[in-house]
Design a protein around this motif. Structure first.
Motif, PDB file in Angstrom:
ATOM      1  N   PRO D  37       0.761  -1.242   0.011  1.00 14.35           N
ATOM      2  CA  PRO D  37      -0.074   0.020  -0.100  1.00 14.35           C
ATOM      3  C   PRO D  37       0.763   1.185  -0.109  1.00 14.35           C
ATOM      4  O   PRO D  37       1.952   1.132   0.583  1.00 14.35           O
ATOM      5  CB  PRO D  37      -0.807  -0.019   1.129  1.00 14.35           C
ATOM      6  N   SER D  38       0.197   2.522  -0.437  1.00 14.62           N
ATOM      7  CA  SER D  38       1.161   3.617  -0.579  1.00 14.62           C
ATOM      8  C   SER D  38       1.295   4.013   0.713  1.00 14.62           C
ATOM      9  O   SER D  38       0.434   3.709   1.828  1.00 14.62           O
ATOM     10  CB  SER D  38       0.179   4.680  -1.347  1.00 14.62           C
ATOM     11  N   ALA D  41      -1.932   5.738   2.232  1.00 16.10           N
ATOM     12  CA  ALA D  41      -3.082   4.715   2.350  1.00 16.10           C
ATOM     13  C   ALA D  41      -2.768   3.799   3.759  1.00 16.10           C
ATOM     14  O   ALA D  41      -3.863   3.914   4.447  1.00 16.10           O
ATOM     15  CB  ALA D  41      -3.204   3.633   1.167  1.00 16.10           C
ATOM     16  N   LEU D  42      -1.526   3.326   3.844  1.00 17.39           N
ATOM     17  CA  LEU D  42      -1.378   2.705   5.050  1.00 17.39           C
ATOM     18  C   LEU D  42      -1.517   3.606   6.241  1.00 17.39           C
ATOM     19  O   LEU D  42      -1.913   3.147   7.311  1.00 17.39           O
ATOM     20  CB  LEU D  42       0.046   1.937   5.038  1.00 17.39           C
ATOM     21  N   GLU D  45      -5.097   3.845   7.239  1.00 21.26           N
ATOM     22  CA  GLU D  45      -5.592   2.544   7.612  1.00 21.26           C
ATOM     23  C   GLU D  45      -5.252   2.336   9.177  1.00 21.26           C
ATOM     24  O   GLU D  45      -6.006   2.031   9.916  1.00 21.26           O
ATOM     25  CB  GLU D  45      -5.062   1.443   6.809  1.00 21.26           C
ATOM     26  N   GLY D  73       4.981   3.550  -6.931  1.00 24.95           N
ATOM     27  CA  GLY D  73       4.777   2.821  -5.519  1.00 24.95           C
ATOM     28  C   GLY D  73       5.786   2.076  -5.028  1.00 24.95           C
ATOM     29  O   GLY D  73       6.990   2.241  -5.312  1.00 24.95           O
ATOM     30  N   ARG D 132     -12.994  -7.163   4.389  1.00 22.61           N
ATOM     31  CA  ARG D 132     -11.824  -6.351   3.478  1.00 22.61           C
ATOM     32  C   ARG D 132     -11.958  -6.884   2.073  1.00 22.61           C
ATOM     33  O   ARG D 132     -11.673  -5.962   1.299  1.00 22.61           O
ATOM     34  CB  ARG D 132     -10.415  -6.884   4.316  1.00 22.61           C
TER      35      ARG D 132
END
Lengths: 135, 135, 135, 135
Positions: D37-38, D41-42, D45, D73, D132
């Motif tokens: 994940p970027s 994003a992480l 999260e 990425g 998820r």
DNA sequence: GTGGTCTAGACCACC
DNA sequence: GTGGTCTAGACCACG
């Protein structure tokens, strides 16, 4: 004598004893000439080192609250602190009660439960007094 | 924040802070989610070491009164988060009540007067809470 | 006492001590009432500051694992004294279990294998306890 | 990606992330060339600052575990860590399980309750995985 | 900027 | 001797 110690309050034990003896003297619960328990007796009762009691008594002597007579024991002095007026005595207790109320709030204990707990502890206290009187 | 320290009382500074923050939280002077002064800021304000404040805040966190977030600060927790068992909570209060009862005894204050005093302080406390709630 | 510190792990030293004392207590290597090394002694043994040990011991006291007595030392408490609510206790363990489950996921270890592993470690733990009990 | 953070373990958050990514790589849960994940994003999260994720990824890059490609990425490198044998993987989990068992002992949680708790958390985990997957 | 940890060294209360 | 508190100052992780 009746002393109640709180070992976790952060207040030095000997000062707790000093304060409670002075309160008794100021309120008339102890009168001039009354004898106090010997150092070793009180130490045993409170499960505390004799040095601690000795320190409290020494402090009380320098403050003129009591008199240590070699060999015969320890007595309340005549020219003690001036007796406290009823209003002043209530005021002192009020401070402690406020702290109890705050603590009850944080422990999520409601007013009714607090009242019930007070009754329980009062009953307990009177019971202990009676047993003490019988000995 | 209003914290007042008594350096001569013998009560550890960090415990004085704990007690006063709990008092503010209980009375409603501080509300859930409110930020508290940073460790550094309060240390400077009270002219006390950073570690002393940190210790007080840590104690308040374990008691469930506030929440410390790394890098973000210190916030008052919602009430009703006491992590203790009900029985333990009553027991803690009982210890404090016992101490009040003994002091009442030393001050020659009878049971009825003690009950009346409790009611008076409870009324007073609820009144203060209501006033805070209105603001 | 056998405490081994890893200064490179990034885990606070005082928490490493807490974990290892709890481990010794749980496995029976330490028994209720047993004295622990004094703060000063352990500090010297581990070549760590006195305050660090004091912090570890204080944490263990609030967790109900040991009892610190002024002037007398530090002793292991009897088990069965956790002051926490049942629900809170489960919740704490759940957090740790979640972390185990995620790690199992990362290590590609399936549910059945995880269950089997738990049984294996439980058996092992009870065995160690029994051995301690026999000595 | 699935990372579980423990904010109170004392282990730096970025190191927890590093360890879990490395575990996934070593076990084959993540394969060479797989995208991660970027950072943002992480970070979202895990509700953690982007700097923390960036630090973890940087650490993983210097360790040769992943490769940061500008603009496209972050990907797992081919010459990653050697895959772990099954026995080694079990061993790692065993250490964590031992810690859970000790914790259960101190929280007075019996074996059966522990097993039940594991099942509950496993069910919960699978449920979250399914949700998820649907997104 | 925030809180968390650790060190070094002081003084106190208690046994 | 014991533990408890406090200071002064350093470094780290996190936002």
């Amino acid at each position: 004598m009746l002393v109640h110690l709180n070992f976790k309050s952060g207040v030095p034990v000997y000062l707790q004893i000093v304060a409670q003896v002075k309160d008794s003297a100021a309120s008339g619960a102890l009168r001039p000439g009354d004898p106090l328990p010997s150092v070793r007796a009180l130490a045993e009762e409170l499960r505390v080192n004799r040095n601690t009691i000795a320190k409290a008594y020494a402090e009380l002597e320098t403050q003129g609250v009591l008199e240590l007579r070699q060999g015969s024991g320890c007595f309340l002095k005549a020219n003690g602190t001036s007796p406290l007026r009823r209003a002043v005595r209530s005021e002192r207790l009020a401070t402690e009660l406020d702290s109890v109320i705050v603590q009850a709030h944080h422990l999520q204990i409601g007013d009714d439960e607090l009242r019930a707990l007070l009754e329980e502890r009062l009953t307990d206290f009177r019971e202990r007094q009676r047993q003490r009187a019988e000995n």
